[in-house]
Structures are given as C-alpha cells and as structure tokens.
Design a protein around this motif. Structure first.
Motif, PDB file in Angstrom:
ATOM      1  N   PHE A 196       0.831  -1.213   0.000  1.00  0.00           N
ATOM      2  CA  PHE A 196       0.000   0.000   0.000  1.00  0.00           C
ATOM      3  C   PHE A 196       0.864   1.261   0.000  1.00  0.00           C
ATOM      4  O   PHE A 196       0.670   2.168  -0.830  1.00  0.00           O
ATOM      5  CB  PHE A 196      -0.919  -0.018   1.223  1.00  0.00           C
ATOM      6  N   TYR A 197       1.794   1.344   0.917  1.00  0.00           N
ATOM      7  CA  TYR A 197       2.630   2.549   0.989  1.00  0.00           C
ATOM      8  C   TYR A 197       3.549   2.673  -0.223  1.00  0.00           C
ATOM      9  O   TYR A 197       3.870   3.788  -0.672  1.00  0.00           O
ATOM     10  CB  TYR A 197       3.442   2.555   2.286  1.00  0.00           C
ATOM     11  N   ALA A 198       3.983   1.557  -0.784  1.00  0.00           N
ATOM     12  CA  ALA A 198       4.809   1.620  -2.000  1.00  0.00           C
ATOM     13  C   ALA A 198       4.015   2.228  -3.158  1.00  0.00           C
ATOM     14  O   ALA A 198       4.543   3.079  -3.916  1.00  0.00           O
ATOM     15  CB  ALA A 198       5.293   0.220  -2.359  1.00  0.00           C
ATOM     16  N   LEU A 199       2.736   1.831  -3.316  1.00  0.00           N
ATOM     17  CA  LEU A 199       1.912   2.395  -4.387  1.00  0.00           C
ATOM     18  C   LEU A 199       1.639   3.878  -4.159  1.00  0.00           C
ATOM     19  O   LEU A 199       1.626   4.678  -5.114  1.00  0.00           O
ATOM     20  CB  LEU A 199       0.592   1.627  -4.484  1.00  0.00           C
ATOM     21  N   LEU A 200       1.412   4.251  -2.898  1.00  0.00           N
ATOM     22  CA  LEU A 200       1.216   5.680  -2.624  1.00  0.00           C
ATOM     23  C   LEU A 200       2.441   6.499  -3.000  1.00  0.00           C
ATOM     24  O   LEU A 200       2.331   7.616  -3.544  1.00  0.00           O
ATOM     25  CB  LEU A 200       0.882   5.888  -1.137  1.00  0.00           C
ATOM     26  N   VAL A 237       2.531   6.775  -6.947  1.00  0.00           N
ATOM     27  CA  VAL A 237       1.604   7.744  -7.540  1.00  0.00           C
ATOM     28  C   VAL A 237       1.947   9.165  -7.088  1.00  0.00           C
ATOM     29  O   VAL A 237       1.722  10.133  -7.854  1.00  0.00           O
ATOM     30  CB  VAL A 237       0.140   7.390  -7.186  1.00  0.00           C
ATOM     31  N   ALA A 238       2.490   9.307  -5.884  1.00  0.00           N
ATOM     32  CA  ALA A 238       2.884  10.642  -5.429  1.00  0.00           C
ATOM     33  C   ALA A 238       4.025  11.184  -6.286  1.00  0.00           C
ATOM     34  O   ALA A 238       4.017  12.366  -6.692  1.00  0.00           O
ATOM     35  CB  ALA A 238       3.301  10.593  -3.959  1.00  0.00           C
ATOM     36  N   ILE A 239       5.009  10.317  -6.578  1.00  0.00           N
ATOM     37  CA  ILE A 239       6.125  10.744  -7.431  1.00  0.00           C
ATOM     38  C   ILE A 239       5.632  11.046  -8.839  1.00  0.00           C
ATOM     39  O   ILE A 239       6.042  12.046  -9.466  1.00  0.00           O
ATOM     40  CB  ILE A 239       7.209   9.659  -7.449  1.00  0.00           C
ATOM     41  N   ALA A 240       4.740  10.194  -9.357  1.00  0.00           N
ATOM     42  CA  ALA A 240       4.215  10.409 -10.715  1.00  0.00           C
ATOM     43  C   ALA A 240       3.469  11.729 -10.807  1.00  0.00           C
ATOM     44  O   ALA A 240       3.622  12.484 -11.790  1.00  0.00           O
ATOM     45  CB  ALA A 240       3.296   9.246 -11.092  1.00  0.00           C
ATOM     46  N   ALA A 241       2.642  12.041  -9.817  1.00  0.00           N
ATOM     47  CA  ALA A 241       1.892  13.295  -9.841  1.00  0.00           C
ATOM     48  C   ALA A 241       2.814  14.500  -9.661  1.00  0.00           C
ATOM     49  O   ALA A 241       2.638  15.544 -10.311  1.00  0.00           O
ATOM     50  CB  ALA A 241       0.829  13.287  -8.747  1.00  0.00           C
ATOM     51  N   ALA A 242       3.807  14.366  -8.759  1.00  0.00           N
ATOM     52  CA  ALA A 242       4.705  15.489  -8.488  1.00  0.00           C
ATOM     53  C   ALA A 242       5.560  15.830  -9.686  1.00  0.00           C
ATOM     54  O   ALA A 242       5.969  16.996  -9.871  1.00  0.00           O
ATOM     55  CB  ALA A 242       5.592  15.169  -7.289  1.00  0.00           C
ATOM     56  N   THR A 243       5.858  14.845 -10.522  1.00  0.00           N
ATOM     57  CA  THR A 243       6.715  15.088 -11.690  1.00  0.00           C
ATOM     58  C   THR A 243       5.917  15.271 -12.977  1.00  0.00           C
ATOM     59  O   THR A 243       6.504  15.430 -14.062  1.00  0.00           O
ATOM     60  CB  THR A 243       7.684  13.908 -11.864  1.00  0.00           C
ATOM     61  N   SER A 244       4.588  15.219 -12.877  1.00  0.00           N
ATOM     62  CA  SER A 244       3.763  15.341 -14.083  1.00  0.00           C
ATOM     63  C   SER A 244       3.727  16.790 -14.562  1.00  0.00           C
ATOM     64  O   SER A 244       3.568  17.725 -13.769  1.00  0.00           O
ATOM     65  CB  SER A 244       2.340  14.854 -13.790  1.00  0.00           C
ATOM     66  N   SER A 245       3.839  16.957 -15.861  1.00  0.00           N
ATOM     67  CA  SER A 245       3.785  18.303 -16.452  1.00  0.00           C
ATOM     68  C   SER A 245       2.348  18.743 -16.701  1.00  0.00           C
ATOM     69  O   SER A 245       2.107  19.898 -17.068  1.00  0.00           O
ATOM     70  CB  SER A 245       4.564  18.322 -17.770  1.00  0.00           C
ATOM     71  N   ASP A 246       1.371  17.826 -16.520  1.00  0.00           N
ATOM     72  CA  ASP A 246      -0.035  18.145 -16.780  1.00  0.00           C
ATOM     73  C   ASP A 246      -0.698  18.818 -15.579  1.00  0.00           C
ATOM     74  O   ASP A 246      -1.826  19.302 -15.692  1.00  0.00           O
ATOM     75  CB  ASP A 246      -0.821  16.875 -17.112  1.00  0.00           C
ATOM     76  N   LEU A 247      -0.041  18.815 -14.432  1.00  0.00           N
ATOM     77  CA  LEU A 247      -0.632  19.359 -13.226  1.00  0.00           C
ATOM     78  C   LEU A 247       0.098  20.636 -12.812  1.00  0.00           C
ATOM     79  O   LEU A 247       1.330  20.712 -12.862  1.00  0.00           O
ATOM     80  CB  LEU A 247      -0.553  18.348 -12.073  1.00  0.00           C
ATOM     81  N   GLY A 248      -0.707  21.608 -12.405  1.00  0.00           N
ATOM     82  CA  GLY A 248      -0.129  22.814 -11.866  1.00  0.00           C
ATOM     83  C   GLY A 248       0.297  22.600 -10.424  1.00  0.00           C
ATOM     84  O   GLY A 248       0.002  21.582  -9.790  1.00  0.00           O
ATOM     85  N   SER A 249       0.972  23.610  -9.878  1.00  0.00           N
ATOM     86  CA  SER A 249       1.487  23.465  -8.519  1.00  0.00           C
ATOM     87  C   SER A 249       0.359  23.340  -7.504  1.00  0.00           C
ATOM     88  O   SER A 249       0.464  22.604  -6.517  1.00  0.00           O
ATOM     89  CB  SER A 249       2.372  24.666  -8.165  1.00  0.00           C
ATOM     90  N   GLY A 250      -0.750  24.044  -7.746  1.00  0.00           N
ATOM     91  CA  GLY A 250      -1.873  23.969  -6.818  1.00  0.00           C
ATOM     92  C   GLY A 250      -2.490  22.572  -6.798  1.00  0.00           C
ATOM     93  O   GLY A 250      -2.803  22.026  -5.724  1.00  0.00           O
ATOM     94  N   LYS A 251      -2.694  21.992  -7.974  1.00  0.00           N
ATOM     95  CA  LYS A 251      -3.251  20.646  -8.055  1.00  0.00           C
ATOM     96  C   LYS A 251      -2.278  19.612  -7.466  1.00  0.00           C
ATOM     97  O   LYS A 251      -2.708  18.656  -6.809  1.00  0.00           O
ATOM     98  CB  LYS A 251      -3.580  20.293  -9.495  1.00  0.00           C
ATOM     99  N   LYS A 252      -0.993  19.810  -7.730  1.00  0.00           N
ATOM    100  CA  LYS A 252      -0.011  18.875  -7.155  1.00  0.00           C
ATOM    101  C   LYS A 252      -0.071  18.892  -5.630  1.00  0.00           C
ATOM    102  O   LYS A 252      -0.041  17.861  -4.969  1.00  0.00           O
ATOM    103  CB  LYS A 252       1.403  19.236  -7.617  1.00  0.00           C
ATOM    104  N   LEU A 253      -0.175  20.117  -5.064  1.00  0.00           N
ATOM    105  CA  LEU A 253      -0.247  20.217  -3.612  1.00  0.00           C
ATOM    106  C   LEU A 253      -1.505  19.562  -3.072  1.00  0.00           C
ATOM    107  O   LEU A 253      -1.465  18.816  -2.080  1.00  0.00           O
ATOM    108  CB  LEU A 253      -0.196  21.694  -3.206  1.00  0.00           C
ATOM    109  N   ALA A 254      -2.647  19.834  -3.737  1.00  0.00           N
ATOM    110  CA  ALA A 254      -3.904  19.233  -3.290  1.00  0.00           C
ATOM    111  C   ALA A 254      -3.842  17.704  -3.384  1.00  0.00           C
ATOM    112  O   ALA A 254      -4.329  16.984  -2.480  1.00  0.00           O
ATOM    113  CB  ALA A 254      -5.064  19.775  -4.123  1.00  0.00           C
TER     114      ALA A 254
END
Length: 415
Positions: free
Chosen positions: A23-27, A30-47
C-alpha cells in the motif's frame, strides 16, 4: 467476513505486513508520478499530495489498528475517508486510478459481512467513476467509455474480495484446527506423563513392599523375640544365663543381617530395580537362602524343590527371575503374618506354558474371595500380569494355602 476468533489475530499479524508495504509503496509511486507530471499545476499537485497524505495517515492510525482489533467504527471511518480522498485524488490526476488495485482489497479486509464489502466496493467505484467523469468534463462519450471499465472493476473487485474472504476464513479454520491439535497433543502428553508417573510410583511401591517393608517386618519380629527372651532370662536373676545370652545374641545377629540386606536392597532400588541378591547369586540359591532365614526366624520348616535343572533356572531372563523371587517373598510374608503354618514348600517348575513358582503351606487358610483388601496379593498380581503371567490362589479355611505364579516363556512372549 466472520467475526474474529481468538486465533485470528496472530494470523492477521503475520499476513498484514505485506499489505502495508504494498500500500505505501503504491502511494509513493503515484505521489512521485503526480509530483513530476507536467499536466498538473502546482496547486493541483499540492492538493493531490495532501489527499494522499491524509490516506497514508488514516491508514496508519485508523486502518491498521482496526484490522487487528476488528473495530467496526474505526473500519467504517477509515473506509469512508479513504473513498473520499481516493476519489478526489483521481479527479485531480486520473492516471492514478490503478491505486484501486490495493484499496479495493482493503474494503474486504475491514468488513465483517460480505454484503457490507460489496456495498462499499460499489460506493468506491461509483465515486471513482464520478471523479473520472468530472475530470473528463461530464461528456456523454466519457460516460460510455468509463462505464464498461467501472463494471469490469466492480466484477473483478467483488470476485477478488470474495476470494480474499474465503482465504481468510480457511486460514482461521486451519489456525483453529492447529491450536486444537496442539492442545490435544499437550493433553495427551500430560496424560501419558501422569500415567507414567503413576506406573512408576506403583512399581516403586511394589518394590518397597516386597523388599524393604518385609525386611523391616522381620527386624521388628526378631527384636520382639529377642526382647521376650531377654525378659525370660532375667526373670528371678540379676545375671543373664549363658543360654539366654546366646539366644539374644543370635537374634541380634539376625537383626543385623536383615538390616544389612535391607540397606543393600535400598541401594539397589536407587541404582536399578534388580534385587541385589540376584546380582550376587542364582535364583535357586536366593530362594534357598530366603527359606533358611525364614525358618530361622519363624521356626517354620521351609523346603525348596526344583522341577527343572539348575542351569535352566540360571538361564532365565533377569526380569522373570525378579518376578518369581518377588512372588516367593510375598507368599512367605503372608505365611509369616497370617498362616500360622508349620511347613512351607516352594516349588520352581518349567512347562510348555512357561516357568512357574508355587508356595504351599499347611496353615489356617482363608477364603480367597474375601482377601481382596490386602496390598501384597494385589501387588503380586500387578507385577506378574505386567510380565504377561497369571496368579492363582487356592485356599480354604483350615486347609492351608497354595499360591501359583506362571510366566510365559520368552519364546512365547516373542511369538
């Protein structure tokens, strides 16, 4: 899912570590994938990261204790909070939908009943599907593209959850069975130990009765006889007569000899269970020595008769010799205490049925059916029957007594 049993907790403790790690490995993934995604702004990444952090903390402080304690309130609080956070996270970053792979089984792990798990799985997939539809702009095309995957996910999650439920139930049954088997094994071991202790106590009681107790009885009788002779010799005279002194000296000598033999028997009992007399002489010699001593102590004429060659007697197994000797000692002790006999015949025989010994006396006799309260005959029967033999008592009031002991030969026992 069935209510927790007292053996369920150890099963869960052993198996939940893997769930926590995955469970924690998957979190983290996905956290790394979202944090490094260019499709998300900083506000969405934080949320997004805040929602994942809430799920991670809730899992640690709410779900994990609930999995162990099977607390319904904690389970429901975590699952509802987890569904809301996962739906919000997928609405922000739809590529993280694969976290359903780990959160769906959590619903089943925290459910006591199958129907609750199915309902909450449906709520989870509806919330996730709604989040995906919101992210796609609430279009009809998005709805029809999302619906098949949601239905497939519902079926797969339900099948997987039911399978997990069955596996857990079987694990609990196996744990119950193992505990029951271990408990039964412990009970059997305790029962065998108790039986062994009781058998050893009974054997020691027989050994003491057949050796030390009889020796002590002999010493007491000799001491009483010596005291009586001393009193008679001193009657009317202040000086002990020569004949009286010799008689008393003879009794004292006999007491000393008997006490020494008792001491040797006690040491033999401590070291082993073979009579010390048999370690120093043959059975025939020991029987004759016992007869001579008995005659000297009681004045009863005791004869020993052999209906088998002496070398065959010496060749008998040690265990058989011990049983035969103890039977003769017990029979003589009964003659001393009860018979009032003048003659005793000890006969050692060999036949096709085995080896036997009989002790006959011309005493007062008794009714065998009324002699069940004495320990001596019961101990004799127990010892002989342990060797596969039998004891017969022939007696009648005024007609003397005959005790016969028969032990199967070694060849018969082995066959």
């Amino acid at each position: 899912m069935k209510a927790s049993s007292r053996v369920e907790q150890p099963v869960w403790i052993r198996t939940l570590i893997g769930w926590h790690v995955v469970f924690y490995a998957l979190l983290v993934v996905v956290a790394i994938a979202a944090a490094t995604s260019s499709d998300l702004g900083s506000g969405k990444k934080l949320a997004y990261l805040v929602l994942l952090a809430v799920v991670a903390l809730a899992y640690w402080f709410v779900a994990m204790p609930a999995m162990v304690s099977r607390n319904v309130v904690l389970s429901n609080v975590y699952r509802l909070l987890m569904i809301a956070c996962i739906a919000g996270a997928i609405a922000i970053y739809t590529q993280s939908v694969f976290v359903l792979f780990i959160v769906s089984p959590q619903i089943w792990l925290l459910s006591r009943r199958t129907v609750d798990a199915i309902v909450l799985t449906l709520v989870l997939l509806t919330a996730v599907g709604t989040a995906q539809l919101w992210a796609a702009g609430w279009t009809t095309d998005a709805f029809w593209s999302i619906l098949p995957w949601m239905l497939i996910s519902l079926v797969v999650s339900s099948v997987m959850g039911i399978w997990i439920d069955r596996v857990i139930a079987q694990s609990q049954q196996r744990a119950d069975l193992i505990e029951e088997l271990e408990s039964t094994r412990d009970e059997l071991a305790a029962a065998h130990h108790s039986a062994g202790v009781m058998a050893e106590r009974e054997r020691m009681a027989r050994e003491i009765h057949d050796t030390l107790a009889q020796g002590m009885t002999s010493i007491v009788m000799l001491a009483q006889t010596a005291s009586a002779e001393l009193s008679r010799a001193q009657t009317g005279s202040t000086e002990l007569s020569r004949g009286g002194a010799d008689a008393v000296a003879g009794r004292l000598s006999a007491i000393e000899d008997t006490a020494r033999e008792n001491l040797a028997e006690a040491r033999a009992l401590v070291a082993a269970f073979t009579p010390v007399a048999l370690s120093e002489a043959t059975l025939t010699e020991v029987l004759r020595r016992q007869a001579e001593r008995f005659a000297a102590e009681t004045g009863v004429d005791v004869q020993v008769s052999l209906d088998m060659p002496d070398e065959e007697v010496a060749g008998l197994p040690q265990g058989q010799q011990v049983v035969l000797l103890r039977a003769a000692q017990e029979a003589l002790a009964n003659v001393r205490k009860h018979a009032g006999a003048t003659t005793v015949l000890i006969t050692l025989t060999m036949s096709a049925d085995g080896v036997g010994i009989s002790v006959s006396d011309d005493g007062t006799g008794f009714e065998p059916s009324a002699a069940g309260s004495g320990y001596g005959l019961a101990a004799m029967r127990g010892r002989v029957e342990e060797s596969g033999g039998s004891v017969q008592v022939e007696s009648a009031p005024g007609r003397g007594t005959r005790i016969q002991v028969l032990i199967p030969s070694t060849s018969q026992e082995n066959s």
